[in-house]
Design an enzyme around this catalytic site. Structure first.
Site, short mmCIF file in Angstrom:
data_model
loop_
_atom_site.label_atom_id
_atom_site.label_comp_id
_atom_site.label_asym_id
_atom_site.label_seq_id
_atom_site.Cartn_x
_atom_site.Cartn_y
_atom_site.Cartn_z
CG LEU A 156 -1.82 1.24 1.40
CD1 LEU A 156 -2.79 1.39 0.24
CD2 LEU A 156 -2.58 1.18 2.73
CB THR A 157 3.52 2.38 2.36
OG1 THR A 157 2.67 2.18 3.49
CG2 THR A 157 4.37 3.61 2.59
CD GLU A 158 2.22 4.28 -4.64
OE1 GLU A 158 2.42 5.44 -5.06
OE2 GLU A 158 1.49 3.46 -5.22
N PRO A 159 6.45 6.08 -1.81
CG PRO A 159 8.35 6.02 -3.20
CD PRO A 159 6.98 5.41 -3.01
CB SER A 187 -0.57 9.12 6.90
OG SER A 187 0.32 8.69 7.92
NE ARG A 246 23.08 -4.14 39.15
CZ ARG A 246 24.39 -4.07 39.08
NH1 ARG A 246 25.13 -5.18 39.21
NH2 ARG A 246 25.00 -2.92 38.87
CG HIS A 251 17.79 -4.22 32.54
ND1 HIS A 251 16.41 -4.29 32.59
CD2 HIS A 251 18.23 -5.49 32.33
CE1 HIS A 251 16.03 -5.55 32.42
NE2 HIS A 251 17.11 -6.30 32.26
CD GLU A 255 -0.71 -3.72 9.94
OE1 GLU A 255 -1.93 -3.77 10.16
OE2 GLU A 255 0.02 -4.72 9.93
CB THR A 274 1.21 7.39 12.34
OG1 THR A 274 0.14 8.28 11.97
CG2 THR A 274 2.15 7.18 11.16
#
Length: 384
Positions: free
Chosen positions: A125-128, A132, A268, A338, A363, A365
């Site tokens: 679906l997505t193109e340059p 959205s 820890r 951590h 899919e 934003t």
């Protein structure tokens, strides 16, 4: 509303959890470092029925529902977000699009191969110039006798390099930004379709992502899915289910980060005591656990509605935006717990943090999800 898994669903969850622990988690860091797609693992996933979760046994699938699907993706995502993304894109996008809109002949030809894991699917679906704004699609499909001729390119396509077939959206009419778009099944052994640039990504690095180039790509006329001009509407329906899968994937990433933080905090030592004994650490873990549980409830609600045959546009978008953003927050807090070690590749939380960010983009934003949610709630208020 409580979402308690049935005994059968618990068995499926435990099977996938054990598989992910033994066959995915030990290799996830290396796959990430090498940006290598785990071909052998996907063969195993196919044998387990995890590449045809949602599809009837008549088409080679497992015949399960969205509750099972979300549960499976949580377990895969907890071990490796990139693997979970591949399973989600294969099931929710390519295979599901074909299952919903292809002719019976094409279903028997292609869905059976995809659902069994013999083939791997992609979705374009997505193109340059059309992210959205899918209405900005520039890839074209022109009818020439008994064939369609496709020209254009697609960006950020999962499985563009390793797949066997893609569902591609292309413009068949210049009229109407959305209504001039149609969907096509394009096998990769067709002349004129090839992968382009492989993306060097921040996260989800074992998931194959490349551009897809179409140059005078000829496909049979019957590879049009549904009618002309229906591609955009089809894509939006497919994305309703796809957003459930990304919510479940994000949930898994968040839960994996929480599990790692809990384990680390109990072993820890600082100032002669485990980190988990300090109130500040407990507060962090409590917030993280609450966000994970809220994400799970939103995801399972949308999955249950989907299984009931309901429209889930609102609920899927809510689940997706909340779970994806929770995954970013939870994995970031896991790094904080951590300390300096969380910033190294010796622990899985830094990979969870990198992987989580894509869930807020792919899919749809977070910004698009909020537009969808606002549109749906305002529409509801207007109609009473």
């Amino acid at each position: 509303m409580l979402f308690e898994l049935t005994p059968d669903q618990v068995s499926i969850r435990d099977m996938v959890r054990d598989f992910a622990k033994n066959e995915i988690a030990p290799y996830a860091t290396q796959w990430d470092e090498d940006q290598s797609f785990p071909h052998e693992l996907f063969k195993q996933l196919g044998e387990l029925g995890l590449l045809g979760i949602l599809f009837p046994e008549d088409y080679g699938g497992a015949g399960l529902g969205y509750i099972e699907y979300a549960t499976i993706l949580e377990e895969l995502g907890a071990a490796d977000g990139g693997v979970g993304l591949g399973v989600a894109a294969h099931n929710s996008l390519c295979t599901n699009h074909l299952f919903l809109f292809a002719s019976e002949e094409l279903k028997l030809r292609y869905v059976t191969k995809l659902a069994s894991g013999e083939w791997i699917g992609a979705w374009g679906l997505t193109e340059p110039e059309a992210g959205s704004d899918a209405g900005g699609t520039r890839t074209t499909a022109v009818r020439d006798g008994n064939e369609w001729v496709l020209n254009g390119s697609k960006n950020f396509i999962t499985h563009a390099t390793v797949g066997n077939i893609a569902v591609v959206m292309a413009r068949t009419s210049a009229e109407g930004a959305h209504h001039g778009i149609s969907a096509f099944a394009v096998p990769f052994d067709n002349p004129g379709i090839s992968p382009g640039k492989k993306e060097n990504k921040l996260g989800m690095r074992c998931s194959d992502t490349s551009s897809l180039v179409l140059e005078d790509c000829r496909i049979p006329a019957d590879h049009l899915l549904g009618g002309e001009g229906e591609g955009f509407i089809q894509a939006m329906k497919v994305l309703d289910g796809g957003r459930i899968s990304i919510a479940a994937l994000a949930l898994g990433i968040a839960r994996g980060a929480l599990d790692a933080a809990c384990e680390y905090a109990t072993v820890r030592q600082q100032f002669g005591k485990p980190l988990a004994s300090f109130q500040m650490m407990r507060s962090k873990l409590a917030d993280m656990a609450t966000q994970v549980d809220a994400a799970r409830l939103l995801t399972l609600r949308s999955a249950a509605l989907k299984d009931a045959g309901k429209t889930t546009t609102l609920e899927s978008s809510m689940a997706k935006v909340y779970a994806s953003e929770a995954a970013v927050k939870v994995s970031e807090e896991a790094i904080q717990i951590h300390g300096g070690y969380g910033y190294t590749k010796d622990y899985p939380v830094e990979r969870a943090w990198r992987d989580s960010k894509l869930c807020t983009i792919g899919e749809g934003t977070s910004e698009v999800q909020r537009l969808v949610i606002a549109r749906e709630i305002l529409r509801t208020n207007e109609t009473g």
